[in-house]
Design an enzyme around this catalytic site. Sequence first.
Site: not given
Ligand code: NAD
Length: 266
Positions: A153, A157
């Site tokens: 990844h 992450k």
């Molecule tokens: P990222 O860090 O780019 O985004 C996370 C966002 O959440 C940030 O903008 C942050 O400011 C915000 N945030 C933090 N606390 C918050 C709160 N209390 N309320 C609202 N917003 C809040 O991360 P990302 O790469 O977008 O990944 C997000 C999650 O999704 C991770 O856990 C990742 O592992 C997961 N993910 C899952 C899949 C899937 O298919 N299920 C795919 C990719 C990523």
Amino acid sequence: MIRVVVTGACGRMGREVLKTVWQAEDMVLVGAVDVRGEGQDVGPLWGASEVGVTLQGDLEKVLAETRPDVMVDFTTPDVVAENIKTALRRGVRPVVGTTGMSSRELEEIRALAEGLGLGCVIAPNFAIGAVLMMRFAAEAARYLPHVEIIELHHDQKLDAPSGTAIKTAEVVAAARGDFLQGLPTEVEKIPGARGGSFDGGIRIHSVRLPGLVAHQEVIFGGLGQTLSIRHDSISRESFMPGVLLAIRRVMHLEGVVYGLENLLFE
Ligand code: NAD
């Protein structure tokens, strides 16, 4: 029309979800929540002009004001469980991609969703290809039980190993039954060199590098042969058909569905 709020809206996944929901003909984007960017219009987050939906920091307030049907959450492991509970208590159905929740949190959410009779979809991977990879890996494990998992990844992450790697190890362990692999006398000269050890000795190796999105290889070893099953998400668009499917299906579910495969292969 399905009314949708996105939490984690400023994040890598959140932006892609905003754009996807905005473009879906049967959905309305009614709110966007993030701890960053309060007051900004969300359109520029995906390169569009202003769309009249602004970022807000207080999920509870947004849910009360916009009365959505569904909350899509791509936030962080430390806040996701609370977001889901807040949504359920307000009668809003969560679609969750955030990984890294504990099994205890998952159990509490299961009980809450069931008690309220509300649907909730939690999927560690929304990419159809990744779900197929796990299905094919479970099939292969019945015949080639020696297996290691390498997940790769991007370097921002937060959790390791990935939710997909854990889920893959779970389905492989269930498919191959009672089995112990590996050399008990092996020595790690650098701690962690052999990766994390899951049930029955399935090793999981996590690679983190800029330039990567989300990738996984499951390698099986047998007498004189190996089999590799690999999936690559080369852009975050790969997750969007799965997210749309979950938004549409969660409206007709009761209780928690964990894993996109349960919506795809019924
Ligand atoms: P990222 O860090 O780019 O985004 C996370 C966002 O959440 C940030 O903008 C942050 O400011 C915000 N945030 C933090 N606390 C918050 C709160 N209390 N309320 C609202 N917003 C809040 O991360 P990302 O790469 O977008 O990944 C997000 C999650 O999704 C991770 O856990 C990742 O592992 C997961 N993910 C899952 C899949 C899937 O298919 N299920 C795919 C990719 C990523």
